[in-house]
Scaffold this motif. Structure first.
Motif, PDB file in Angstrom:
ATOM      1  N   TRP A  85      24.595  -8.958 -73.711  1.00  0.00           N
ATOM      2  CA  TRP A  85      24.038  -8.765 -75.051  1.00  0.00           C
ATOM      3  C   TRP A  85      22.532  -9.030 -75.056  1.00  0.00           C
ATOM      4  O   TRP A  85      21.761  -8.271 -75.661  1.00  0.00           O
ATOM      5  CB  TRP A  85      24.738  -9.707 -76.030  1.00  0.00           C
ATOM      6  N   VAL A  86      22.117 -10.109 -74.368  1.00  0.00           N
ATOM      7  CA  VAL A  86      20.683 -10.412 -74.280  1.00  0.00           C
ATOM      8  C   VAL A  86      19.942  -9.266 -73.588  1.00  0.00           C
ATOM      9  O   VAL A  86      18.869  -8.834 -74.025  1.00  0.00           O
ATOM     10  CB  VAL A  86      20.464 -11.741 -73.522  1.00  0.00           C
ATOM     11  N   ALA A  87      20.529  -8.775 -72.488  1.00  0.00           N
ATOM     12  CA  ALA A  87      19.883  -7.695 -71.739  1.00  0.00           C
ATOM     13  C   ALA A  87      19.746  -6.436 -72.589  1.00  0.00           C
ATOM     14  O   ALA A  87      18.690  -5.784 -72.602  1.00  0.00           O
ATOM     15  CB  ALA A  87      20.683  -7.391 -70.475  1.00  0.00           C
ATOM     16  N   MET A  88      20.790  -6.078 -73.312  1.00  0.00           N
ATOM     17  CA  MET A  88      20.744  -4.869 -74.131  1.00  0.00           C
ATOM     18  C   MET A  88      19.736  -5.007 -75.276  1.00  0.00           C
ATOM     19  O   MET A  88      19.029  -4.052 -75.613  1.00  0.00           O
ATOM     20  CB  MET A  88      22.135  -4.577 -74.693  1.00  0.00           C
ATOM     21  N   SER A  89      19.658  -6.207 -75.858  1.00  0.00           N
ATOM     22  CA  SER A  89      18.692  -6.436 -76.932  1.00  0.00           C
ATOM     23  C   SER A  89      17.261  -6.330 -76.413  1.00  0.00           C
ATOM     24  O   SER A  89      16.392  -5.708 -77.037  1.00  0.00           O
ATOM     25  CB  SER A  89      18.920  -7.812 -77.563  1.00  0.00           C
ATOM     26  N   VAL A 142      18.762   5.307 -74.222  1.00  0.00           N
ATOM     27  CA  VAL A 142      19.752   4.545 -74.977  1.00  0.00           C
ATOM     28  C   VAL A 142      21.073   4.426 -74.222  1.00  0.00           C
ATOM     29  O   VAL A 142      21.709   3.367 -74.216  1.00  0.00           O
ATOM     30  CB  VAL A 142      19.985   5.193 -76.361  1.00  0.00           C
ATOM     31  N   ASP A 143      21.498   5.505 -73.569  1.00  0.00           N
ATOM     32  CA  ASP A 143      22.822   5.540 -72.953  1.00  0.00           C
ATOM     33  C   ASP A 143      22.805   5.370 -71.434  1.00  0.00           C
ATOM     34  O   ASP A 143      23.687   4.735 -70.863  1.00  0.00           O
ATOM     35  CB  ASP A 143      23.519   6.870 -73.297  1.00  0.00           C
ATOM     36  N   VAL A 144      21.825   5.967 -70.773  1.00  0.00           N
ATOM     37  CA  VAL A 144      21.849   6.029 -69.311  1.00  0.00           C
ATOM     38  C   VAL A 144      21.207   4.798 -68.673  1.00  0.00           C
ATOM     39  O   VAL A 144      21.790   4.180 -67.774  1.00  0.00           O
ATOM     40  CB  VAL A 144      21.140   7.314 -68.816  1.00  0.00           C
ATOM     41  N   VAL A 145      20.018   4.424 -69.143  1.00  0.00           N
ATOM     42  CA  VAL A 145      19.287   3.328 -68.508  1.00  0.00           C
ATOM     43  C   VAL A 145      20.080   2.013 -68.495  1.00  0.00           C
ATOM     44  O   VAL A 145      20.132   1.332 -67.464  1.00  0.00           O
ATOM     45  CB  VAL A 145      17.908   3.138 -69.176  1.00  0.00           C
ATOM     46  N   PRO A 146      20.731   1.607 -69.608  1.00  0.00           N
ATOM     47  CA  PRO A 146      21.503   0.357 -69.555  1.00  0.00           C
ATOM     48  C   PRO A 146      22.612   0.391 -68.508  1.00  0.00           C
ATOM     49  O   PRO A 146      22.806  -0.578 -67.764  1.00  0.00           O
ATOM     50  CB  PRO A 146      22.090   0.243 -70.964  1.00  0.00           C
ATOM     51  N   VAL A 147      23.342   1.497 -68.438  1.00  0.00           N
ATOM     52  CA  VAL A 147      24.430   1.600 -67.460  1.00  0.00           C
ATOM     53  C   VAL A 147      23.879   1.601 -66.043  1.00  0.00           C
ATOM     54  O   VAL A 147      24.438   0.962 -65.132  1.00  0.00           O
ATOM     55  CB  VAL A 147      25.262   2.871 -67.727  1.00  0.00           C
ATOM     56  N   LEU A 148      22.777   2.294 -65.833  1.00  0.00           N
ATOM     57  CA  LEU A 148      22.176   2.321 -64.498  1.00  0.00           C
ATOM     58  C   LEU A 148      21.707   0.927 -64.086  1.00  0.00           C
ATOM     59  O   LEU A 148      21.901   0.507 -62.932  1.00  0.00           O
ATOM     60  CB  LEU A 148      20.991   3.290 -64.475  1.00  0.00           C
ATOM     61  N   ALA A 149      21.096   0.195 -65.019  1.00  0.00           N
ATOM     62  CA  ALA A 149      20.623  -1.153 -64.696  1.00  0.00           C
ATOM     63  C   ALA A 149      21.789  -2.071 -64.359  1.00  0.00           C
ATOM     64  O   ALA A 149      21.763  -2.795 -63.342  1.00  0.00           O
ATOM     65  CB  ALA A 149      19.821  -1.717 -65.870  1.00  0.00           C
ATOM     66  N   GLY A 305      27.140   9.247 -60.677  1.00  0.00           N
ATOM     67  CA  GLY A 305      27.484  10.195 -61.724  1.00  0.00           C
ATOM     68  C   GLY A 305      26.413  10.330 -62.784  1.00  0.00           C
ATOM     69  O   GLY A 305      26.178  11.419 -63.307  1.00  0.00           O
ATOM     70  N   LEU A 306      25.751   9.212 -63.113  1.00  0.00           N
ATOM     71  CA  LEU A 306      24.735   9.264 -64.155  1.00  0.00           C
ATOM     72  C   LEU A 306      23.447   9.924 -63.678  1.00  0.00           C
ATOM     73  O   LEU A 306      22.526  10.107 -64.472  1.00  0.00           O
ATOM     74  CB  LEU A 306      24.436   7.859 -64.683  1.00  0.00           C
ATOM     75  N   PHE A 307      23.381  10.266 -62.373  1.00  0.00           N
ATOM     76  CA  PHE A 307      22.251  11.058 -61.934  1.00  0.00           C
ATOM     77  C   PHE A 307      22.220  12.384 -62.683  1.00  0.00           C
ATOM     78  O   PHE A 307      21.164  13.006 -62.835  1.00  0.00           O
ATOM     79  CB  PHE A 307      22.314  11.310 -60.419  1.00  0.00           C
ATOM     80  N   ASP A 308      23.392  12.828 -63.156  1.00  0.00           N
ATOM     81  CA  ASP A 308      23.453  14.030 -63.986  1.00  0.00           C
ATOM     82  C   ASP A 308      22.563  13.873 -65.213  1.00  0.00           C
ATOM     83  O   ASP A 308      21.615  14.636 -65.440  1.00  0.00           O
ATOM     84  CB  ASP A 308      24.911  14.267 -64.388  1.00  0.00           C
ATOM     85  N   ASP A 309      22.867  12.825 -66.022  1.00  0.00           N
ATOM     86  CA  ASP A 309      22.077  12.588 -67.231  1.00  0.00           C
ATOM     87  C   ASP A 309      20.659  12.153 -66.895  1.00  0.00           C
ATOM     88  O   ASP A 309      19.711  12.497 -67.617  1.00  0.00           O
ATOM     89  CB  ASP A 309      22.751  11.519 -68.099  1.00  0.00           C
ATOM     90  N   LEU A 310      20.516  11.378 -65.808  1.00  0.00           N
ATOM     91  CA  LEU A 310      19.184  10.919 -65.431  1.00  0.00           C
ATOM     92  C   LEU A 310      18.297  12.090 -65.019  1.00  0.00           C
ATOM     93  O   LEU A 310      17.126  12.165 -65.400  1.00  0.00           O
ATOM     94  CB  LEU A 310      19.281   9.904 -64.297  1.00  0.00           C
ATOM     95  N   GLN A 311      18.859  13.019 -64.232  1.00  0.00           N
ATOM     96  CA  GLN A 311      18.096  14.192 -63.827  1.00  0.00           C
ATOM     97  C   GLN A 311      17.668  15.001 -65.047  1.00  0.00           C
ATOM     98  O   GLN A 311      16.529  15.468 -65.127  1.00  0.00           O
ATOM     99  CB  GLN A 311      18.956  15.064 -62.913  1.00  0.00           C
ATOM    100  N   ALA A 312      18.604  15.154 -66.001  1.00  0.00           N
ATOM    101  CA  ALA A 312      18.259  15.901 -67.217  1.00  0.00           C
ATOM    102  C   ALA A 312      17.160  15.176 -67.994  1.00  0.00           C
ATOM    103  O   ALA A 312      16.224  15.795 -68.506  1.00  0.00           O
ATOM    104  CB  ALA A 312      19.505  16.076 -68.083  1.00  0.00           C
ATOM    105  N   GLY A 313      17.279  13.824 -68.081  1.00  0.00           N
ATOM    106  CA  GLY A 313      16.259  13.056 -68.780  1.00  0.00           C
ATOM    107  C   GLY A 313      14.907  13.119 -68.104  1.00  0.00           C
ATOM    108  O   GLY A 313      13.874  13.248 -68.764  1.00  0.00           O
TER     109      GLY A 313
END
Length: 421
Positions: A85-89, A142-149, A305-313
């Motif tokens: 929660w701290v990290a996401m905030s 909002v969606d990709v960076v938190p999961v990647l981290a 898998g998130l390289f998909d969204d990351l590449q698009a971003g």
């Protein structure tokens, strides 16, 4: 024409642009990283406690170990949740302002762009950048960076945990690394071109639709409706085909990842069996190592898998940076006197495309200073084109436009003559 589209920034320029957005927000970035590391460490506790429980059960002292495992797992889950929660905030406190700054900078630059450059690129290209591309970057932050981290921290700490349990089991698990690497390399080799092409196709589709809306009366007047619908259909079909190709590529990519997971887990269990049989390690250690390795499936799958969204971003950010980093027209020197005199168009000719018929041909027009002139004519006669040439929005293919004593630089001409549609 694709060659007329606004530029896309290089990887280096895109990185510099991204860093310029977050460099003044390094404190929340540091808090984000530290909190994710703490949450990752908390996630290592349950597999380690289960491994100790297995050895305790085999030794006949499982009751106390079971209580310790249950309590320790609960505490680690609470700590991990709080730190997440701290990290996401903290992540939101630097990513959202950075995203807002991106929107503002690109929009401000879009307003300052040379009007003739926008005409050449087409309004659809610019609209797709300040619309679709900003949305893609927003979703990535909002969606990709938190999961990647989270996933990156989990992978690194889990590997460290495997080494701490038994370096030989960790070595067995690392057998899978070349397979993951080969899978990612295959994906990157095939995906970069796909995503760049996808963004271009979306811009061309937006331009075709926008032209159909803005010029609908002209299209109907000349009986071009069927031809323009065919153009929209072609642009949409191209964007659709590229999206389907991307989906097929992702399916093959995930299959390669599943194969790597199977190989790694099989190697750990096989090596663990041999080590336990030779009394070189314990069943609990092998259990903990297998659970830790299994815990890698989701983080590694998310990272790949998130390289998909990351590449698009990243592709979207490169297009935004391409606009934001364009040089702005030089401002008029301080105190420059406004131009005075008649507006003259001498032998002005203009073609929108080198292969198309000219929109206006050899026009001579003089408008005395202070005079109001109305230009009338049938749809498609070139009235809008003539006004854009007079205002410096379009550059004549032939002839010249001048005010007073002689021709003005295009930027000065646009400051003196304004189109009100």
């Amino acid at each position: 024409m694709r060659s007329q589209l606004l530029p896309t920034a290089t990887a280096r320029d895109t990185g510099s642009f991204a860093w310029s957005l977050v460099r003044d927000r390094r404190l929340p970035l540091a808090v984000t990283v530290l909190a994710f590391v703490g949450a990752g460490l908390a996630g290592l506790v349950p597999p380690w406690l289960i491994g100790r429980l297995v050895d305790a059960v085999r030794a006949g002292t499982g009751e106390h170990a079971a209580v310790v495992a249950a309590v320790g797992t609960g505490i680690s889950a609470v700590i991990g949740g709080l730190l997440t929660w701290v990290a996401m905030s903290a992540l939101a406190s630097f990513s959202e302002p950075a995203l807002a700054a991106t929107r503002e900078e690109v929009f401000e630059q879009a307003l300052a762009l040379d009007a003739s450059r926008v005409e050449e690129a087409g309004a659809g290209d610019l609209l797709s950048r300040v619309g679709d591309d900003v949305q893609s970057v927003s979703e990535a932050l909002v969606d990709v960076v938190p999961v990647l981290a989270q996933s990156a921290v989990a992978v690194v700490l889990t590997v460290v945990g495997l080494v701490a349990i038994d370096w030989r089991l960790a070595l067995a698990g690392l057998v899978t690394a070349p397979f993951y690497y080969a899978s990612l390399r295959w994906y990157l080799r095939h995906s970069s071109a796909f995503y760049a092409e996808q963004r271009i196709a979306q811009g061309e589709r937006a331009q075709a639709v926008l032209d159909g809306v803005q010029e609908s009366r002209t299209i109907r007047a000349f009986g071009w409706s069927a031809a323009h619908l065919s153009l929209i259909d072609t642009a949409s079909d191209r964007a659709r085909r590229i999206s389907l190709d991307v989906f097929g590529m992702l399916t093959r990519f995930f299959g390669r990842n599943n194969r790597a997971e199977y190989i790694g887990l099989a190697c750990i269990l096989g090596a663990g069996f041999a080590l336990v049989r030779s009394d070189l390690t314990t069943v609990g250690a092998v259990t903990a190592a297998a659970l830790l390795f299994h815990r890698l499936f989701n983080p590694i799958g998310a990272l790949l898998g998130l390289f998909d969204d990351l590449q698009a971003g990243v592709a979207a950010l490169a297009r935004l940076a391409g606009v934001a980093l364009l040089p702005r027209p030089a401002a008029d020197p301080a105190g420059a006197a406004p131009a005075a005199g008649d507006l003259r168009l001498a032998g002005v000719t203009f073609r929108y495309d080198a292969t198309a018929a000219p929109a206006v041909v050899d026009v001579d027009l003089t408008i005395p200073a202070g005079r109001r002139v109305a230009v009338v004519g049938r749809t498609g006669a070139g009235k809008t084109t003539l006004g854009a040439l007079a205002a410096g929005v379009l550059r004549p293919t032939g002839g010249c436009v001048s005010i007073g004593d002689g021709p003005l630089p295009e930027q000065r001409l646009r400051e003196e003559v304004v189109i009100v549609s």
